[in-house]
Scaffold this motif. Structure first.
Motif, PDB file in Angstrom:
ATOM      1  N   CYS A  94       0.905  -1.028  -0.080  1.00 32.56           N
ATOM      2  CA  CYS A  94      -0.064  -0.035   0.008  1.00 32.56           C
ATOM      3  C   CYS A  94       0.964   1.232  -0.025  1.00 32.56           C
ATOM      4  O   CYS A  94       1.797   1.403   0.959  1.00 32.56           O
ATOM      5  N   CYS A  95       0.780   2.040  -1.035  1.00 31.11           N
ATOM      6  CA  CYS A  95       1.779   2.979  -1.051  1.00 31.11           C
ATOM      7  C   CYS A  95       0.909   4.485  -0.807  1.00 31.11           C
ATOM      8  O   CYS A  95      -0.243   4.695  -1.380  1.00 31.11           O
ATOM      9  N   ARG A  96       1.029   5.348   0.148  1.00 33.71           N
ATOM     10  CA  ARG A  96       0.671   6.802   0.391  1.00 33.71           C
ATOM     11  C   ARG A  96       1.539   7.661   0.458  1.00 33.71           C
ATOM     12  O   ARG A  96       1.537   8.605   1.443  1.00 33.71           O
ATOM     13  N   GLY A 138      -2.345   8.846  -4.079  1.00 36.30           N
ATOM     14  CA  GLY A 138      -2.883   7.663  -3.503  1.00 36.30           C
ATOM     15  C   GLY A 138      -3.850   7.755  -2.585  1.00 36.30           C
ATOM     16  O   GLY A 138      -4.747   8.836  -2.780  1.00 36.30           O
ATOM     17  N   CYS A 162      -2.251   4.014  -3.146  1.00 30.79           N
ATOM     18  CA  CYS A 162      -2.465   3.092  -4.133  1.00 30.79           C
ATOM     19  C   CYS A 162      -2.073   1.614  -3.670  1.00 30.79           C
ATOM     20  O   CYS A 162      -1.053   1.403  -3.011  1.00 30.79           O
ATOM     21  N   ARG A 163      -3.197   0.543  -3.737  1.00 25.06           N
ATOM     22  CA  ARG A 163      -2.813  -0.512  -3.047  1.00 25.06           C
ATOM     23  C   ARG A 163      -2.613  -1.431  -4.377  1.00 25.06           C
ATOM     24  O   ARG A 163      -3.773  -1.643  -4.902  1.00 25.06           O
ATOM     25  N   VAL A 164      -1.682  -2.311  -4.543  1.00 27.03           N
ATOM     26  CA  VAL A 164      -1.212  -3.062  -5.630  1.00 27.03           C
ATOM     27  C   VAL A 164      -1.492  -4.475  -5.256  1.00 27.03           C
ATOM     28  O   VAL A 164      -1.298  -4.721  -4.024  1.00 27.03           O
ATOM     29  N   ALA A 180      -4.365  -5.175  -9.687  1.00 28.85           N
ATOM     30  CA  ALA A 180      -3.678  -3.707 -10.213  1.00 28.85           C
ATOM     31  C   ALA A 180      -2.088  -3.961  -9.971  1.00 28.85           C
ATOM     32  O   ALA A 180      -1.983  -4.380  -8.782  1.00 28.85           O
ATOM     33  N   ARG A 198       0.083  -1.644 -10.790  1.00 25.80           N
ATOM     34  CA  ARG A 198       0.753  -0.362 -10.581  1.00 25.80           C
ATOM     35  C   ARG A 198       0.184   0.828  -9.809  1.00 25.80           C
ATOM     36  O   ARG A 198      -1.210   0.528 -10.042  1.00 25.80           O
ATOM     37  N   GLY A 199       0.589   1.671  -9.157  1.00 25.36           N
ATOM     38  CA  GLY A 199       0.033   2.929  -8.750  1.00 25.36           C
ATOM     39  C   GLY A 199      -0.270   3.498  -9.589  1.00 25.36           C
ATOM     40  O   GLY A 199       0.196   3.476 -11.055  1.00 25.36           O
ATOM     41  N   ILE A 200      -1.107   4.655  -9.407  1.00 29.30           N
ATOM     42  CA  ILE A 200      -1.322   5.708 -10.457  1.00 29.30           C
ATOM     43  C   ILE A 200       0.063   6.428 -11.252  1.00 29.30           C
ATOM     44  O   ILE A 200       0.108   6.522 -12.424  1.00 29.30           O
TER      45      ILE A 200
END
Ligand code: CUV
Ligand code: SF4
Length: 631
Positions: A46-48, A53, A55-57, A65, A67-69
């Protein structure tokens, strides 16, 4: 499971039940309320880091998913999250160290901060190249050394001074792999920068930079923290103490010290001996003032003064639930923000003292370097005056406590092992006897077992099981942090623990008159372990990675422990982790940690949650190292 451990659990269970009865909330209630913990967080995917984000890949390359945005994939996201844990841990240890150095900068002949170990002051000043280190006036030298140490945090050029302690071969590896740490602040800042949105995406590069930042903790902040605390407050020596909740004395005013920094704790220790304050306690109907330690502050205080250890990380709430603690006073790190609220279920006052860790919910008395004793005295007065508010019906202190021996600084350990060969009792000698014992196979090797408690693991079970397995196999254990306190409670820091050892270690313990598990101090004191290992490697003319020595953190939870594991691996020692860090979401990053890094530093992270299996892996590792050394 051993009897001691069963008894532990009886204590824990009884106190948790008591908490329920008293209407007090514990970590167990909160853990239950969280239900299942987040799988994306757990996997580190999980990237924040930016506000496009979170963004959870997906953990799987086949679905979901990828990739993140911004396009960051699971490898990048995991690597960046890991790196930022190393930054957090390095910051904590190093900023603690900076406070110690500041106190030393303020030291004076007649002020509250003094130089107690002039010998060590002069030795380190000489090591760092200060001219006339052996003749300069003590405090002038202390101030000069302190200023130099402050530069270790921000100097524009060069690498950490203490790296020069390491064997040449190790220094070359650090140079070659570009993981020799520069100024501590720089390493943290530059890694925070690297892991900002839109910077590094290469997981290998991020891991290397994480190692370098963590190195600025181990060979920088932590080593400075340890050495400078010793200069000011004394080099720990062997002494007796006691540990577990039973050290809380219902007949006295109890003050629980919790946190990390010895500056506050030392002042509390001084103030608690003030005859006026003791008299005041007696007027309130108490027999005296009883200061007990919790977590690493407890370790610092027991190492230097034999102050009793109330418990480790998971017992911080239980101490308050006994209903017999007048004041819980804290500085920084590992303090549950829940404590002030818990304290309100009892008569306990909770006092935070550090502007860096102002904890909401009860009292705040700022610890001021310029006048540190006034804070300490106010804390004690608050405790004394709170004694009469105790609710007798809520007091229930478990009777269990264990005798323990503490105080194994590098100097004391070397001195003790020297007794094996020439029955000396003073703290002199060299590290040669220790090397001889290992080379002769009397000791198969050594393990540094460190770190916290974590509710993901049965309390203290992994610590104790691993230690018992290793000493049975003639591996001497050096311990710090909450692992050391687990050992103390289980009776492993007693001479009698030799009965649990293999023949070689038992004999060494008898001849040196030491326990098979040696308490080396707090978490910053893992630098003592690095130092000891370094001395042995230098004496034998080998690299650290060649020694039959390992690191282990069976129950860790903090960012500090992640940084520790990373600098121990960088120093050449395989490090066995009993809890998975948040990296399982990237197979590639895990592979770098368990294999890739071996090519750079000669050591790797090993993930094994079962302490019995970890012990087997460690024994194989140690025997393999012995074979390669031809011993
Ligand atoms: Ni610094 S870091 S819980 S007190 S060992 Fe104990 Fe040690 Fe972990 Fe904290
Ligand atoms: Fe998402 Fe990338 Fe921003 Fe992380 S940095 S939150 S992956 S867009």
């Amino acid at each position: 499971m051993s009897n001691e451990l069963l008894e532990f659990d009886v204590i824990a269970e009884a106190l948790i039940e008591k908490a329920q009865k008293d209407g007090a909330e514990t970590m167990w209630d909160r853990k239950a309320a969280l239900k299942t913990q987040c799988g994306f967080g757990e996997g580190g995917i999980c990237c924040r880091i930016c506000v496009m984000g979170p963004c959870r890949v997906s953990p799987s390359p086949d679905k979901g998913a990828q990739r993140g945005i911004c396009g960051a994939d699971r490898d990048t996201i995991v690597a960046r999250n890991f790196a930022r844990m190393c930054c957090g841990g390095t910051s904590a240890h190093s900023d603690h160290a900076r406070d110690i150095v500041h106190a030393m900068y303020h030291s004076s002949e007649d002020g509250p901060f003094k130089i107690r170990e002039e010998g060590k002051l002069r030795k380190i000043a000489a090591e760092w190249g200060i001219e006339e280190a052996d003749t300069k006036e003590t405090y002038a030298l202390a101030h000069e050394l302190a200023e130099m140490a402050l530069m270790e945090f921000g100097k524009p050029f060069g690498t950490q001074n203490f790296l020069k302690r390491a064997p040449k071969s190790r220094q070359e590896i650090w140079e070659r792999e570009n993981i020799a740490p520069r100024a501590i602040d720089q390493e943290v800042v530059t890694l925070m920068h690297s892991t900002h949105m839109g910077c590094a995406s290469d997981p290998e590069s991020i891991l290397r930079r994480s190692l370098r930042t963590s190195m600025s903790d181990g060979w920088g902040g932590s080593m400075i923290g340890t050495e400078f605390s010793d200069i000011m407050y004394g080099v720990p020596k062997e002494r007796a103490s006691e540990s577990n909740l039973g050290v809380i004395d219902p007949e006295q005013v109890n003050i629980m010290l919790h946190g990390h920094d010895p500056n506050l704790a030392e002042m509390i220790a001084v103030a608690s001996k003030n005859p006026e304050l003791i008299e005041m306690a007696k007027e309130q109907g108490a027999k005296g003032i009883n200061v007990v330690g919790m977590c690493c502050t407890g370790n610092e205080m027991t190492m230097r003064h034999g102050i009793k250890i109330a418990g480790n990380f998971y017992q911080q709430e239980m101490a308050i639930i006994t209903g017999a603690v007048e004041v819980a006073v804290v500085d920084v790190q590992c303090i549950f923000p829940a404590l002030p609220k818990l304290a309100k279920s009892y008569h306990t006052r909770f006092i935070s003292t550090s502007p860096k860790a102002k904890i909401a919910g009860d009292m705040y008395i700022e610890f001021n370097e310029e006048d540190p004793l006034s804070c300490a005295e106010e804390v004690i007065k608050t405790a004394v005056m709170n004694f009469k508010n105790r609710d007798a019906s809520k007091v229930d202190v478990p009777e269990l406590k264990a005798e323990t021996i503490v105080g194994y600084s590098v100097e004391t350990t070397i001195g003790a092992l020297d007794r094996v060969v020439n029955s000396q009792t003073d703290v002199t000698g060299t590290v040669k006897p220790l090397g001889d014992l290992v080379w002769a196979g009397v000791l198969r090797g050594a393990a540094g077992i460190v770190g916290c408690n974590n509710p993901k693991v049965e309390h203290d079970y992994a610590h104790i099981t691993l230690m018992k397995e290793l000493i049975k196999n003639d591996v001497i254990c050096v311990v710090t942090g909450c692992a050391a306190q687990a050992a103390a409670k289980a009776g492993l820091l007693k001479l009698e623990a030799k009965e649990l050892c293999g023949r070689g270690l038992k004999e060494a313990c008898e001849r040196a008159n030491i326990p098979p598990v040696l308490h080396m101090g707090s978490c910053v004191d893992i630098s003592r372990i690095l130092h000891l290992v370094t001395l042995v490697a230098n004496e034998r003319g080998v690299d650290i990675a060649e020694l039959p020595v390992v690191g282990a953190a069976p129950e860790y939870m903090s960012e500090k422990a992640v940084a520790i594991a990373s600098y121990v691996v960088s120093s050449g020692l395989n490090t066995y982790l009993g809890v998975m860090p948040y990296v399982s979401g990237s197979e590639n990053f895990m592979k770098l940690m368990t294999e890739g890094v071996k090519e750079w530093t000669g050591a790797a992270y090993v993930f094994e949650s079962d302490p019995i299996k970890a012990a087997e892996l460690i024994m194989a590792d140690i025997e393999d190292k012995r074979t390669k050394l031809g011993i």
